[in-house]
Design an enzyme around this catalytic site. Structure first.
Site, mmCIF file in Angstrom:
data_model
loop_
_atom_site.group_PDB
_atom_site.id
_atom_site.type_symbol
_atom_site.label_atom_id
_atom_site.label_comp_id
_atom_site.label_asym_id
_atom_site.label_seq_id
_atom_site.Cartn_x
_atom_site.Cartn_y
_atom_site.Cartn_z
ATOM 1 N N ARG A 195 2.741 10.641 10.618
ATOM 2 C CA ARG A 195 1.925 10.074 9.533
ATOM 3 C C ARG A 195 0.486 10.525 9.738
ATOM 4 N NH1 ARG A 195 1.001 4.161 6.923
ATOM 5 N NH2 ARG A 195 3.022 4.770 6.042
ATOM 6 N N HIS A 197 4.871 10.670 0.330
ATOM 7 C CA HIS A 197 5.401 9.562 1.141
ATOM 8 C C HIS A 197 6.902 9.448 0.831
ATOM 9 C CE1 HIS A 197 5.464 6.138 3.603
ATOM 10 N NE2 HIS A 197 4.811 5.259 2.867
ATOM 11 N N GLN A 199 9.252 6.378 1.645
ATOM 12 C CA GLN A 199 8.960 5.239 0.762
ATOM 13 C C GLN A 199 9.737 5.367 -0.552
ATOM 14 O OE1 GLN A 199 6.635 2.486 1.215
ATOM 15 N NE2 GLN A 199 7.825 1.807 -0.533
ATOM 16 N N ASP A 201 0.213 0.621 -6.500
ATOM 17 C CA ASP A 201 -0.175 0.890 -5.106
ATOM 18 C C ASP A 201 -1.683 0.648 -5.038
ATOM 19 O OD1 ASP A 201 -0.376 1.840 -2.479
ATOM 20 O OD2 ASP A 201 -0.084 3.949 -3.014
ATOM 21 N N CYS A 219 4.566 -0.611 -2.783
ATOM 22 C CA CYS A 219 4.947 -0.084 -1.469
ATOM 23 C C CYS A 219 4.359 -0.921 -0.328
ATOM 24 C CB CYS A 219 4.486 1.365 -1.339
ATOM 25 S SG CYS A 219 2.731 1.600 -1.654
ATOM 26 N N ARG A 270 12.903 -0.105 3.570
ATOM 27 C CA ARG A 270 12.340 1.019 4.328
ATOM 28 C C ARG A 270 13.179 1.271 5.583
ATOM 29 N NH1 ARG A 270 7.239 2.329 4.154
ATOM 30 N NH2 ARG A 270 8.070 4.286 4.961
HETATM 31 N N1 CP Z 1 4.473 1.216 2.687
HETATM 32 C C1 CP Z 1 4.036 1.683 3.865
HETATM 33 O O1 CP Z 1 4.132 2.879 4.182
HETATM 34 O O2 CP Z 1 3.494 0.736 4.660
HETATM 35 P P1 CP Z 1 2.725 1.009 6.031
HETATM 36 O O3 CP Z 1 1.446 1.724 5.671
HETATM 37 O O4 CP Z 1 2.481 -0.363 6.595
HETATM 38 O O5 CP Z 1 3.584 1.852 6.897
HETATM 39 N N1 NVA Z 2 -1.302 5.316 -1.112
HETATM 40 C C1 NVA Z 2 -1.342 4.492 0.062
HETATM 41 C C2 NVA Z 2 0.035 4.182 0.523
HETATM 42 C C3 NVA Z 2 0.128 3.296 1.726
HETATM 43 C C4 NVA Z 2 1.538 3.033 2.151
HETATM 44 C C5 NVA Z 2 -2.151 5.172 1.142
HETATM 45 O O1 NVA Z 2 -1.982 6.382 1.330
HETATM 46 O O2 NVA Z 2 -2.979 4.518 1.788
#
Ligand code: CP
Ligand code: NVA
Length: 315
Positions: A109, A136, A139, A231, A272, A300
């Site tokens: 990530r 993502h 997700q 989101d 999400c 998830r």
């Molecule tokens: N939805 C999601 O990816 O959550 P986190 O950022 O907590 O992993």
């Molecule tokens: N769009 C958001 C998603 C978090 C799960 C981000 O990238 O912060």
């Protein structure tokens, strides 16, 4: 699953998977969830190791990977960017080569999509994109699973994403919907439309599946939606854009009046998470009876377990 070849593959975005493969992973996710609920968890990851690399924070993604892998006998190792050489002092390629010698798979990530691509190219083991600025994908699989749990087969359903239409979550939904024949409408100010390149990439996919992919500034186009998704307005790494986004996106807050524009009393709400209540969604919607955000979060884990079972050939 036998007719598909998942062994050894990475998941960088859904662009690399066919609709049939995505469908097979969804079916496996349903099976995995059922096994979890009925105590049929086995030790399918015994003897395997998983590196969890995080440049950005995470609750759900980290916990989903750790619990899914660990409860089946695997050994997950969390490594933040502060702990290891990730392009600092050692090239990313070299880090990838070394990790590939010690781990069965890698989750990343962070910021750049090119980082997850390099890890996949150089490590020799499956690499899972746990969120980048661009995509993502894990997700999106959980999102479609949740949609199907509530609305039946996703094909032909109308999913509306309201908010920052160019972010990683909206982009991943666009790809998976285009592949699976889900009608996907992004309701966003024109300034936040997704990149044209991705729109063009998705055009032949949606033509093949029958999905209608649309972008609009007009919230009236929520009419007929089976699910409304939002989101955060400011994604991780874009904190300097907060004031601008608050102004641009204020008319797009998901509140009861906006949900009513679907014209469907049973339209579900998806997010999400993490959510900023009072910004992109009001508490009465996300904590209300039509919110499925918490099921999404649970899914998830099941979808991530399914992806790892298939690509690590542990079925
Ligand atoms: N939805 C999601 O990816 O959550 P986190 O950022 O907590 O992993
Ligand atoms: N769009 C958001 C998603 C978090 C799960 C981000 O990238 O912060």
């Amino acid at each position: 699953m036998d007719s598909f070849h998942f062994k050894g593959r990475s998941l960088l975005s859904w662009l690399d998977y066919t609709d049939g493969e995505i469908r097979a992973l969804l079916n496996l996710s349903v099976r995995v969830k059922e096994e979890g609920k009925t105590g049929k968890v086995r030790r399918r990851f015994a003897g395997k190791t998983l590196a969890l690399l995080f440049e950005k924070r995470s609750t759900r993604t980290r916990c989903a990977f750790e619990t899914a892998f660990g409860e089946e006998g695997g050994h997950p190792v969390f490594l933040s960017a502060a702990d290891i050489q990730l392009g600092a002092k050692e090239s990313l390629e070299d880090t990838a080569r070394v990790l590939g010698r010690m781990f069965s798979a890698i989750q990343f990530r962070g910021f750049k999509q090119s980082t997850v691509e390099t890890l996949a190219a150089c490590s020799g083991v499956p690499v899972y994109n746990g969120l980048t600025d661009s995509f993502h994908p894990t997700q999106a699989l959980a999102d479609i699973m949740t949609l199907e749990e509530n609305c039946g087969p996703a094909e032909g359903k109308k999913l509306c994403f309201v908010g920052d239409g160019r972010n990683n979550v909206a982009r991943s939904l666009m790809v998976i919907c285009a592949k699976l024949g889900v009608n996907f409408t992004i309701v966003t100010p024109a300034a936040l439309n997704p990149d044209w390149d991705l729109v063009e990439t998705c055009a032949p996919l949606s033509a093949a599946s029958g999905a209608k992919i649309r972008f609009t500034e007009n919230t009236a186009e929520l009419e007929g939606a089976d699910a409304v998704y939002t989101d955060v307005w400011t994604s991780m790494g874009e904190e300097d854009k907060k004031a601008e986004r608050m102004e641009l996106l204020a008319p797009y807050q998901v509140n009861p009046a906006l949900m009513a524009k679907t014209g469907k009393a049973g339209a579900i709400f998806l997010h999400c998470l993490p959510a900023v209540k009072g910004e992109e969604v009001t508490a009465d919607v996300i904590d209300g009876p039509l919110s499925r955000a918490w099921d999404q979060a649970e899914n998830r884990k099941h979808t991530i377990k399914a992806i790892m079972l298939a690509t690590l050939d542990c079925l």
